[in-house]
Design a protein around this motif. Structure first.
Motif, PDB file in Angstrom:
ATOM      1  N   PRO A  41       0.812  -1.229   0.000  1.00 30.27           N
ATOM      2  CA  PRO A  41       0.000   0.000   0.000  1.00 30.27           C
ATOM      3  C   PRO A  41       0.844   1.277   0.000  1.00 30.27           C
ATOM      4  O   PRO A  41       0.449   2.274  -0.623  1.00 30.27           O
ATOM      5  N   ILE A  42       1.989   1.249   0.660  1.00 32.44           N
ATOM      6  CA  ILE A  42       2.870   2.421   0.640  1.00 32.44           C
ATOM      7  C   ILE A  42       3.397   2.658  -0.773  1.00 32.44           C
ATOM      8  O   ILE A  42       3.419   3.790  -1.264  1.00 32.44           O
ATOM      9  N   ILE A  43       3.802   1.579  -1.449  1.00 31.46           N
ATOM     10  CA  ILE A  43       4.272   1.707  -2.835  1.00 31.46           C
ATOM     11  C   ILE A  43       3.138   2.195  -3.729  1.00 31.46           C
ATOM     12  O   ILE A  43       3.330   3.067  -4.586  1.00 31.46           O
ATOM     13  N   ASN A  44       1.937   1.663  -3.511  1.00 34.02           N
ATOM     14  CA  ASN A  44       0.791   2.067  -4.325  1.00 34.02           C
ATOM     15  C   ASN A  44       0.417   3.524  -4.104  1.00 34.02           C
ATOM     16  O   ASN A  44      -0.166   4.159  -4.986  1.00 34.02           O
ATOM     17  N   SER A  45       0.737   4.084  -2.939  1.00 28.85           N
ATOM     18  CA  SER A  45       0.395   5.481  -2.677  1.00 28.85           C
ATOM     19  C   SER A  45       1.205   6.435  -3.553  1.00 28.85           C
ATOM     20  O   SER A  45       0.804   7.562  -3.769  1.00 28.85           O
ATOM     21  N   PHE A  46       2.344   5.980  -4.060  1.00 27.45           N
ATOM     22  CA  PHE A  46       3.158   6.816  -4.934  1.00 27.45           C
ATOM     23  C   PHE A  46       2.708   6.751  -6.384  1.00 27.45           C
ATOM     24  O   PHE A  46       3.126   7.545  -7.199  1.00 27.45           O
ATOM     25  N   GLY A  47       1.885   5.779  -6.694  1.00 22.62           N
ATOM     26  CA  GLY A  47       1.424   5.636  -8.069  1.00 22.62           C
ATOM     27  C   GLY A  47       0.104   4.908  -8.099  1.00 22.62           C
ATOM     28  O   GLY A  47      -0.596   4.805  -7.099  1.00 22.62           O
ATOM     29  N   SER A  48      -0.206   4.392  -9.232  1.00 21.60           N
ATOM     30  CA  SER A  48      -1.468   3.683  -9.416  1.00 21.60           C
ATOM     31  C   SER A  48      -1.438   2.343  -8.694  1.00 21.60           C
ATOM     32  O   SER A  48      -0.406   1.689  -8.617  1.00 21.60           O
ATOM     33  N   ALA A  49      -2.595   1.939  -8.189  1.00 21.13           N
ATOM     34  CA  ALA A  49      -2.693   0.630  -7.543  1.00 21.13           C
ATOM     35  C   ALA A  49      -2.770  -0.476  -8.590  1.00 21.13           C
ATOM     36  O   ALA A  49      -2.620  -1.643  -8.257  1.00 21.13           O
ATOM     37  N   ASP A  50      -2.972  -0.100  -9.845  1.00 21.79           N
ATOM     38  CA  ASP A  50      -3.046  -1.086 -10.913  1.00 21.79           C
ATOM     39  C   ASP A  50      -1.630  -1.476 -11.315  1.00 21.79           C
ATOM     40  O   ASP A  50      -0.875  -0.665 -11.836  1.00 21.79           O
TER      41      ASP A  50
END
Length: 142
Positions: A41-50
């Motif tokens: 989730p931390i990585i996804n917060s920097f970009g798209s969750a897709d």
């Protein structure tokens, strides 16, 4: 033949290995949950969750999709597991071994001589057998 098998199984290192594999499997589940629930989730917060953009499909078949997101997650899991194993198991055991050696008065091994030191020692021994001395360039003189 069965006695040999029993001796093999009852050796300490086989039992330790079995315990390590079981604990490793349980620990892997914890690290995977940590990665999926906290780090991803931390990585996804920097970009798209897709994460579909992190891979590509070789042919029209769904099974030919190369998923780089899964590879990155596996690498993160490996680094976390390796770090925990090193810092919480390997490093403390090494420290305990050093403390036990000092406590028991076990001397550390002498450093291994370099190639140059060994060659100089051989040269000096040969000079002593020949009855001469070594010159400034290491040549044997009589």
């Amino acid at each position: 033949m069965l006695q040999g098998f029993k001796d093999f199984i009852m050796r300490g290192n086989v039992i330790d290995l079995a315990v390590g594999v079981i604990i490793g499997g349980a620990f892997t589940a914890i690290v995977t949950a940590l990665t999926d629930s906290l780090i991803q989730p931390i990585i996804n917060s920097f970009g798209s969750a897709d994460m579909a953009g992190l891979g590509f499909q070789i042919t029209d078949n769904e099974s030919t999709f190369i998923d780089f997101g899964a590879i990155i997650t596996a690498a993160i899991n490996f680094l976390i597991i390796a770090g925990v194993v090193y810092f919480f198991i390997v490093a403390p055991i090494n420290k305990l071994n050093e403390m036990n050696k000092r406590r028991l008065g076990v001397e550390e091994e002498a450093p291994t001589p370099t190639s140059e030191e060994l060659l100089a020692e051989i040269r000096d021994l040969m000079a002593g057998q020949a009855g001469g001395t070594t010159g400034p360039a290491g040549d044997i003189t009589k």
